[in-house]
Every structure is written in structure tokens, then in C-alpha cells.
Enzyme design. Structure first.
Site, PDB file in Angstrom:
ATOM      1  N   SER A 116       0.850  -1.189   0.000  1.00 42.95           N
ATOM      2  CA  SER A 116       0.000   0.000   0.000  1.00 42.95           C
ATOM      3  C   SER A 116       0.890   1.246   0.000  1.00 42.95           C
ATOM      4  CB  SER A 116      -0.868  -0.016   1.259  1.00 42.95           C
ATOM      5  OG  SER A 116      -1.323   1.276   1.553  1.00 42.95           O
ATOM      6  N   SER A 117       0.343   2.360  -0.468  1.00 39.95           N
ATOM      7  CA  SER A 117       1.131   3.606  -0.507  1.00 39.95           C
ATOM      8  C   SER A 117       1.475   4.106   0.900  1.00 39.95           C
ATOM      9  CB  SER A 117       0.378   4.687  -1.277  1.00 39.95           C
ATOM     10  OG  SER A 117      -0.871   4.940  -0.683  1.00 39.95           O
ATOM     11  N   CYS A 118       0.835   3.551   1.942  1.00 41.09           N
ATOM     12  CA  CYS A 118       1.154   3.990   3.307  1.00 41.09           C
ATOM     13  C   CYS A 118       2.490   3.449   3.808  1.00 41.09           C
ATOM     14  CB  CYS A 118       0.036   3.640   4.280  1.00 41.09           C
ATOM     15  SG  CYS A 118      -0.046   1.893   4.606  1.00 41.09           S
ATOM     16  N   TYR A 145       0.127  -1.238  10.251  1.00 40.25           N
ATOM     17  CA  TYR A 145      -0.194  -1.856   8.951  1.00 40.25           C
ATOM     18  C   TYR A 145       0.976  -1.650   7.989  1.00 40.25           C
ATOM     19  CZ  TYR A 145      -3.023  -1.878   4.541  1.00 40.25           C
ATOM     20  OH  TYR A 145      -3.554  -2.087   3.292  1.00 40.25           O
ATOM     21  N   LYS A 149       3.288  -4.363   5.933  1.00 39.43           N
ATOM     22  CA  LYS A 149       3.411  -4.340   4.466  1.00 39.43           C
ATOM     23  C   LYS A 149       4.881  -4.232   4.047  1.00 39.43           C
ATOM     24  CE  LYS A 149      -0.886  -4.707   3.272  1.00 39.43           C
ATOM     25  NZ  LYS A 149      -1.317  -5.887   2.516  1.00 39.43           N
ATOM     26  N   HIS A 188     -12.703   2.936   4.198  1.00 41.79           N
ATOM     27  CA  HIS A 188     -11.948   4.072   3.670  1.00 41.79           C
ATOM     28  C   HIS A 188     -12.913   5.224   3.339  1.00 41.79           C
ATOM     29  CE1 HIS A 188      -9.004   0.770   2.799  1.00 41.79           C
ATOM     30  NE2 HIS A 188      -8.202   1.676   3.310  1.00 41.79           N
TER      31      HIS A 188
HETATM   32  N1  LIG Z   1      -8.621  -0.891  -0.376  1.00 38.13           N
HETATM   33  C1  LIG Z   1      -7.612  -0.073  -0.612  1.00 38.13           C
HETATM   34  O1  LIG Z   1      -7.790   1.158  -0.758  1.00 38.13           O
HETATM   35  C2  LIG Z   1      -6.212  -0.606  -0.730  1.00 38.13           C
HETATM   36  C3  LIG Z   1      -5.911  -1.959  -0.607  1.00 38.13           C
HETATM   37  N2  LIG Z   1      -4.607  -2.388  -0.721  1.00 38.13           N
HETATM   38  C4  LIG Z   1      -4.230  -3.800  -0.549  1.00 38.13           C
HETATM   39  O2  LIG Z   1      -4.965  -4.648  -1.404  1.00 38.13           O
HETATM   40  C5  LIG Z   1      -5.178  -5.910  -0.760  1.00 38.13           C
HETATM   41  C6  LIG Z   1      -6.670  -6.228  -0.774  1.00 38.13           C
HETATM   42  O3  LIG Z   1      -7.370  -5.187  -0.103  1.00 38.13           O
HETATM   43  P1  LIG Z   1      -8.959  -5.041  -0.227  1.00 38.13           P
HETATM   44  O4  LIG Z   1      -9.448  -5.899  -1.331  1.00 38.13           O
HETATM   45  O5  LIG Z   1      -9.253  -3.600  -0.195  1.00 38.13           O
HETATM   46  O6  LIG Z   1      -9.435  -5.649   1.168  1.00 38.13           O
HETATM   47  P2  LIG Z   1     -10.834  -6.323   1.531  1.00 38.13           P
HETATM   48  O7  LIG Z   1     -11.009  -6.142   3.002  1.00 38.13           O
HETATM   49  O8  LIG Z   1     -11.898  -5.844   0.612  1.00 38.13           O
HETATM   50  O9  LIG Z   1     -10.570  -7.856   1.204  1.00 38.13           O
HETATM   51  C7  LIG Z   1      -9.648  -8.598   1.944  1.00 38.13           C
HETATM   52  C8  LIG Z   1      -9.980 -10.075   1.769  1.00 38.13           C
HETATM   53  O10 LIG Z   1      -9.072 -10.832   2.573  1.00 38.13           O
HETATM   54  C9  LIG Z   1      -9.809 -11.829   3.255  1.00 38.13           C
HETATM   55  N3  LIG Z   1      -9.156 -12.188   4.501  1.00 38.13           N
HETATM   56  C10 LIG Z   1      -8.863 -11.371   5.555  1.00 38.13           C
HETATM   57  N4  LIG Z   1      -8.311 -12.076   6.548  1.00 38.13           N
HETATM   58  C11 LIG Z   1      -8.236 -13.371   6.125  1.00 38.13           C
HETATM   59  C12 LIG Z   1      -7.780 -14.567   6.694  1.00 38.13           C
HETATM   60  N5  LIG Z   1      -7.258 -14.608   7.940  1.00 38.13           N
HETATM   61  N6  LIG Z   1      -7.886 -15.709   5.979  1.00 38.13           N
HETATM   62  C13 LIG Z   1      -8.426 -15.705   4.752  1.00 38.13           C
HETATM   63  N7  LIG Z   1      -8.882 -14.591   4.143  1.00 38.13           N
HETATM   64  C14 LIG Z   1      -8.794 -13.443   4.834  1.00 38.13           C
HETATM   65  C15 LIG Z   1     -11.139 -11.189   3.519  1.00 38.13           C
HETATM   66  O11 LIG Z   1     -12.116 -12.153   3.796  1.00 38.13           O
HETATM   67  P3  LIG Z   1     -13.191 -11.850   4.954  1.00 38.13           P
HETATM   68  O12 LIG Z   1     -13.845 -10.545   4.557  1.00 38.13           O
HETATM   69  O13 LIG Z   1     -14.086 -13.026   4.903  1.00 38.13           O
HETATM   70  O14 LIG Z   1     -12.389 -11.710   6.218  1.00 38.13           O
HETATM   71  C16 LIG Z   1     -11.380 -10.429   2.215  1.00 38.13           C
HETATM   72  O15 LIG Z   1     -11.963 -11.267   1.248  1.00 38.13           O
HETATM   73  C17 LIG Z   1      -4.607  -5.786   0.651  1.00 38.13           C
HETATM   74  O16 LIG Z   1      -3.319  -6.342   0.683  1.00 38.13           O
HETATM   75  C18 LIG Z   1      -4.532  -4.294   0.859  1.00 38.13           C
HETATM   76  O17 LIG Z   1      -3.493  -3.962   1.743  1.00 38.13           O
HETATM   77  C19 LIG Z   1      -3.601  -1.508  -1.007  1.00 38.13           C
HETATM   78  C20 LIG Z   1      -3.847  -0.176  -1.151  1.00 38.13           C
HETATM   79  C21 LIG Z   1      -5.171   0.377  -1.021  1.00 38.13           C
HETATM   80  C1  LIG Z   2      -5.390   3.052   1.617  1.00 43.01           C
HETATM   81  C2  LIG Z   2      -4.892   3.609   2.915  1.00 43.01           C
HETATM   82  O1  LIG Z   2      -5.973   3.976   3.758  1.00 43.01           O
HETATM   83  C3  LIG Z   2      -5.664   4.473   5.052  1.00 43.01           C
HETATM   84  O2  LIG Z   2      -5.138   5.754   4.977  1.00 43.01           O
HETATM   85  P1  LIG Z   2      -5.960   7.029   4.548  1.00 43.01           P
HETATM   86  O3  LIG Z   2      -5.694   7.332   3.121  1.00 43.01           O
HETATM   87  O4  LIG Z   2      -5.672   8.097   5.519  1.00 43.01           O
HETATM   88  O5  LIG Z   2      -7.446   6.467   4.695  1.00 43.01           O
HETATM   89  P2  LIG Z   2      -8.952   6.905   4.696  1.00 43.01           P
HETATM   90  O6  LIG Z   2      -9.527   6.596   3.386  1.00 43.01           O
HETATM   91  O7  LIG Z   2      -9.589   6.264   5.864  1.00 43.01           O
HETATM   92  O8  LIG Z   2      -8.960   8.496   4.976  1.00 43.01           O
HETATM   93  C4  LIG Z   2      -8.533   9.429   4.028  1.00 43.01           C
HETATM   94  C5  LIG Z   2      -8.854  10.826   4.488  1.00 43.01           C
HETATM   95  O9  LIG Z   2     -10.269  11.021   4.410  1.00 43.01           O
HETATM   96  C6  LIG Z   2     -10.741  11.617   5.615  1.00 43.01           C
HETATM   97  N1  LIG Z   2     -12.159  11.267   5.817  1.00 43.01           N
HETATM   98  C7  LIG Z   2     -13.181  12.158   5.770  1.00 43.01           C
HETATM   99  N2  LIG Z   2     -14.333  11.544   6.064  1.00 43.01           N
HETATM  100  C8  LIG Z   2     -14.028  10.231   6.247  1.00 43.01           C
HETATM  101  C9  LIG Z   2     -14.836   9.115   6.579  1.00 43.01           C
HETATM  102  O10 LIG Z   2     -16.033   9.184   6.734  1.00 43.01           O
HETATM  103  N3  LIG Z   2     -14.183   7.913   6.671  1.00 43.01           N
HETATM  104  C10 LIG Z   2     -12.828   7.791   6.475  1.00 43.01           C
HETATM  105  N4  LIG Z   2     -12.266   6.571   6.573  1.00 43.01           N
HETATM  106  N5  LIG Z   2     -12.049   8.871   6.206  1.00 43.01           N
HETATM  107  C11 LIG Z   2     -12.653  10.066   6.089  1.00 43.01           C
HETATM  108  C12 LIG Z   2      -9.801  11.079   6.671  1.00 43.01           C
HETATM  109  O11 LIG Z   2      -9.858  11.874   7.849  1.00 43.01           O
HETATM  110  C13 LIG Z   2      -8.461  11.163   5.936  1.00 43.01           C
HETATM  111  O12 LIG Z   2      -7.961  12.472   5.972  1.00 43.01           O
HETATM  112  C14 LIG Z   2      -4.597   3.671   5.758  1.00 43.01           C
HETATM  113  O13 LIG Z   2      -4.975   3.642   7.117  1.00 43.01           O
HETATM  114  C15 LIG Z   2      -4.280   2.449   5.079  1.00 43.01           C
HETATM  115  O14 LIG Z   2      -5.324   1.528   5.186  1.00 43.01           O
HETATM  116  C16 LIG Z   2      -4.013   2.653   3.642  1.00 43.01           C
HETATM  117  O15 LIG Z   2      -3.104   2.096   3.081  1.00 43.01           O
END
Ligand SMILES: NC(=O)C1=CN([C@@H]2O[C@H](COP(=O)(O)OP(=O)(O)OC[C@H]3O[C@@H](n4cnc5c(N)ncnc54)[C@H](OP(=O)(O)O)[C@@H]3O)[C@@H](O)[C@H]2O)C=CC1
Ligand SMILES: C[C@H]1O[C@H](OP(=O)(O)OP(=O)(O)OC[C@H]2O[C@@H](n3cnc4c(=O)[nH]c(N)nc43)[C@H](O)[C@@H]2O)[C@@H](O)[C@@H](O)C1=O
Length: 318
Positions: A116-118, A145, A149, A188
Site C-alpha cells: 500500500s502507498s502507506c 499496517y 506491508k 476508507h
Molecule cells: N482498499 C484499498 O484502498 C487498498 C488496498 N490495498 C491492498 O490490497 C489488498 C486487498 O485489499 P482489499 O481488497 O481492499 O481488502 P478487503 O477487506 O476488501 O478484502 C480482503 C480479503 O481478505 C480476506 N481475509 C482477511 N483475513 C483473512 C484470513 N485470515 N484468511 C483468509 N482470508 C482473509 C477477507 O475475507 P473476509 O472478509 O471473509 O475476512 C477479504 O476477502 C490488501 O493487501 C490491501 O493492503 C492496497 C492499497 C489500497
Molecule cells: C489506503 C490507505 O488507507 C488508510 O489511509 P488514509 O488514506 O488516511 O485512509 P482513509 O480513506 O480512511 O482516509 C482518508 C482521508 O479522508 C478523511 N475522511 C473524511 N471523512 C471520512 C470518513 O467518513 N471515513 C474515512 N475513513 N475517512 C474520512 C480522513 O480523515 C483522511 O484524511 C490507511 O490507514 C491504510 O489503510 C491505507 O493504506
């Protein structure tokens, strides 16, 4: 939405997509099916808990996948990361360690790990190049997290160096799209606001609360673009260094909130809750390495929001 050229990967080869019901995993499955891959191995969390080392080892030894796409992780927004630090570090370390090690031991030909970009320093020079990793302190709201990563990237590198295991890492920016998590607190920002605006519109509310100051900048990428990039990298990239995957376009949270409000059709006002954290002020990635490899994104933020709201209306709203 396909990258340049058709993949040279074996379309009948077994591909284990870990986390196939999540935002990323489900988009990867759609992409692979569209490309004609016929041998997808899909296990739900209850079928196979990836934190359990013995179960993961037995699964790999019994199924012997050819490729692995590691999209299973403990994922959440700023509040979830800040509230459950132990879960974010422990579960992610467990899942990725088990999967990467078992994949190597069971002869997997290629694995892609998603970070992830974090992972980058809170105040990294912008746009952020891959070599900014480990050059300064992290953003505190998601350092647990991020450390997991970073360990995943390093594990792929170590297995490549010591064992010649073809494990690569992609670093996506903030993602959104179908099958996102729309939880009111733990999701998010983009899905959280979509749900909040939708529910406020239905109730006829005059205001919607948005967290923080509105000034942080974020880069958003539609998950279909990400899935395309994942398959592209699995096919074409075998380097030691991780690869940024971004859209190259950033918006402030205020601009995002206005856009989501317009797409959802909410007519009221925004109210800012300054008791909530802003997180990192800016995290625009430099994705020129991926562009030089031959991949660029296609979905605009506006079109992606329209697509995601349509999906939300058809699949999530009560
Ligand atoms: N969403 C985003 O904005 C971003 C995501 N990523 C990365 O992309 C990848 C996928 O993220 P995303 O699709 O958003 O996440 P989701 O939460 O949508 O999906 C994660 C999946 O992993 C499964 N999972 C979690 N824990 C376990 C476990 N112990 N055993 C088996 N399966 C498990 C979940 O199943 P269940 O729900 O049943 O637990 C779910 O299907 C991650 O590595 C994340 O860090 C990177 C940057 C941004
Ligand atoms: C993908 C990335 O996602 C996470 O980082 P983040 O970018 O900070 O994530 P975010 O989407 O939750 O917030 C973005 C911004 O938005 C604002 N904000 C406003 N209103 C809401 C609101 O209602 N919900 C949330 N969540 N944020 C809000 C919030 O205060 C912040 O300024 C990592 O922890 C990590 O998981 C990671 O890798």
C-alpha cells in the site's frame, strides 16, 4: 480494460487468488475470467484461515498452485487502523508470512504481494518514488499496517535473493469500486462518504459530517485498473524492487466529498468534524516505473464513482 498485449501466463495454470471476495480479489477474479483463465483456486476465509500456518501449508501442499495473487489482508480506513493496531500488524504479518513461505516451499512459479502507498514516509518528497521506502518516519495512524506491508516487500525480496523465488510486490494507491467495504466507521473515505451521502439523501437530511479538515490530498484508483495492473505485473515483471500502482491524479478530501455528493445527488451541506484525524497530508505516488513497463490506468475518478454508486445501489443499499 486490458493492459497492452495479451498475457503470456498459462491460462490453464492453477491461480490461487487469496481474498477473492474482497475489493481487490474480486476485481482480479473478474479480470482473469475475462482473459480466459480457467483454473482459479478460491477459498473463503471460513474455508481457509490464512493466519493458520498448518492449514496454509496443507492447502498449498494439496493444491500446488502455479501462480499466487495475495489480496487477502486485514484492511481498513484511518479509524480502523488507528483503533485496532494489534490486528493490523499481527494478522497481516501472519497471512503474508504463511502464504509467501508455503508458496515458495510448494513450487509456486510466481507470486504477487500487495502492499500500500502507506509504506512510505509521512513527509516523503512528492510524487513518491519507490526508493523513498525506509528513508524517514511513517504516518502514525497506520504505521502498524505499514510495518507489516514493508515486511511483506522485504520477505519477497529475501526469498528472491536466497531461493530465487519469483515473488514481486505492487504498491497500490487508495482504491475503490465494486465490493468495497461500506462500513460507516471502519471503511476508507470514499465508500464511507458514498454511504453517508446516500443515506442522508434518502432520509432528507440537511447536513452530512465529513472527518478531518478536508485538506489532505489523496490519489484514487479504480479497482478494475488495479486488477489489470496486477495481471500485467504478474505476467511482465520479475524485479527485486516493488512497483507503485497509482492514477497519478490527486484530489483534496473536500474535492472528493463534493464529487461524491454530486454523483449521489445529495443536496445538503458538508460539516467538518475536526476531532477526527487527517492522517498523512499528501501521498501521491510516482508510477512512472509502471508506465515505462507499458501500463497506464484508464478509469477517471468521475466515471469510477458513477460505476461504484450504481454497484452500491444494486448490491448494498437496504
Ligand atoms: N482498499 C484499498 O484502498 C487498498 C488496498 N490495498 C491492498 O490490497 C489488498 C486487498 O485489499 P482489499 O481488497 O481492499 O481488502 P478487503 O477487506 O476488501 O478484502 C480482503 C480479503 O481478505 C480476506 N481475509 C482477511 N483475513 C483473512 C484470513 N485470515 N484468511 C483468509 N482470508 C482473509 C477477507 O475475507 P473476509 O472478509 O471473509 O475476512 C477479504 O476477502 C490488501 O493487501 C490491501 O493492503 C492496497 C492499497 C489500497
Ligand atoms: C489506503 C490507505 O488507507 C488508510 O489511509 P488514509 O488514506 O488516511 O485512509 P482513509 O480513506 O480512511 O482516509 C482518508 C482521508 O479522508 C478523511 N475522511 C473524511 N471523512 C471520512 C470518513 O467518513 N471515513 C474515512 N475513513 N475517512 C474520512 C480522513 O480523515 C483522511 O484524511 C490507511 O490507514 C491504510 O489503510 C491505507 O493504506
Amino acid at each position: 480494460m486490458e493492459g497492452p498485449g495479451s498475457p503470456t501466463l498459462d491460462k490453464s495454470g492453477k491461480i490461487f487468488v487469496a481474498g477473492h471476495r474482497g475489493l481487490v480479489g474480486s476485481a482480479v477474479v473478474r479480470k482473469l475470467q475475462h482473459l480466459g483463465f480457467t483454473n482459479l483456486i478460491l477459498k473463503t476465509h471460513s474455508d481457509l484461515d490464512l493466519t493458520r500456518q498448518n492449514d496454509v501449508e496443507s492447502f498449498f501442499s494439496a493444491t500446488k498452485p502455479q501462480y499466487v495473487i495475495l489480496a487477502a489482508a486485514k484492511v481498513g480506513g484511518i479509524h480502523a487502523n488507528n483503533t485496532y493496531p494489534a490486528d493490523f500488524i499481527a494478522i497481516n504479518l501472519q497471512i503474508q508470512t504463511n502464504v509467501i513461505d508455503s508458496a515458495y516451499k510448494n513450487g509456486v512459479e510466481k507470486l504477487i504481494f500487495l502492499g500500500s502507498s502507506c509504506i512510505y514516509p509521512k513527509f516523503a518528497p512528492q510524487p513518491i518514488l519507490e526508493n523513498a521506502l525506509l528513508t524517514a518516519p511513517l504516518e502514525p495512524t497506520n504505521e502498524w499496517y505499514a510495518i507489516a506491508k514493508i515486511a511483506g516487500i522485504k520477505m519477497c525480496q529475501a526469498y528472491r535473493i536466497q531461493f530465487k523465488f519469483d515473488a514481486i510486490s505492487a504498491m497500490p494507491t487508495n482504491l475503490y469500486g465494486p465490493n468495497d467495504n461500506f462500513h460507516p466507521e471502519n471503511s476508507h473515505v470514499l465508500p464511507a462518504l458514498m454511504r453517508r451521502f446516500h443515506e442522508a439523501k434518502v432520509r432528507g437530511d440537511k447536513e452530512v459530517v465529513v472527518w478531518g479538515s478536508g485538506s489532505p490530498l489523496r490519489e484514487f484508483l479504480h479497482v478494475d485498473d488495479l486488477a489489470d495492473a496486477v495481471v500485467f505485473l504478474l505476467d511482465k515483471y520479475s524485479g527485486l524492487e516493488h512497483v507503485n500502482v497509482g492514477s497519478g491524479k490527486e484530489v483534496t478530501i473536500k474535492e472528493l466529498a463534493e464529487l461524491v455528493k454530486e454523483v449521489v445527488g445529495f443536496k445538503g451541506d458538508l460539516v467538518w468534524d475536526s476531532s477526527k484525524p487527517d492522517g498523512t497530508p499528501r501521498k501521491l505516488m510516482d508510477s512512472s516505473k509502471l508506465a515505462q513497463l507499458g501500463w497506464t490506468p484508464k478509469v477517471s475518478l468521475h466515471d469510477g464513482l458513477v460505476d461504484t454508486y450504481k454497484w452500491y445501489l444494486e448490491n448494498v443499499k437496504q
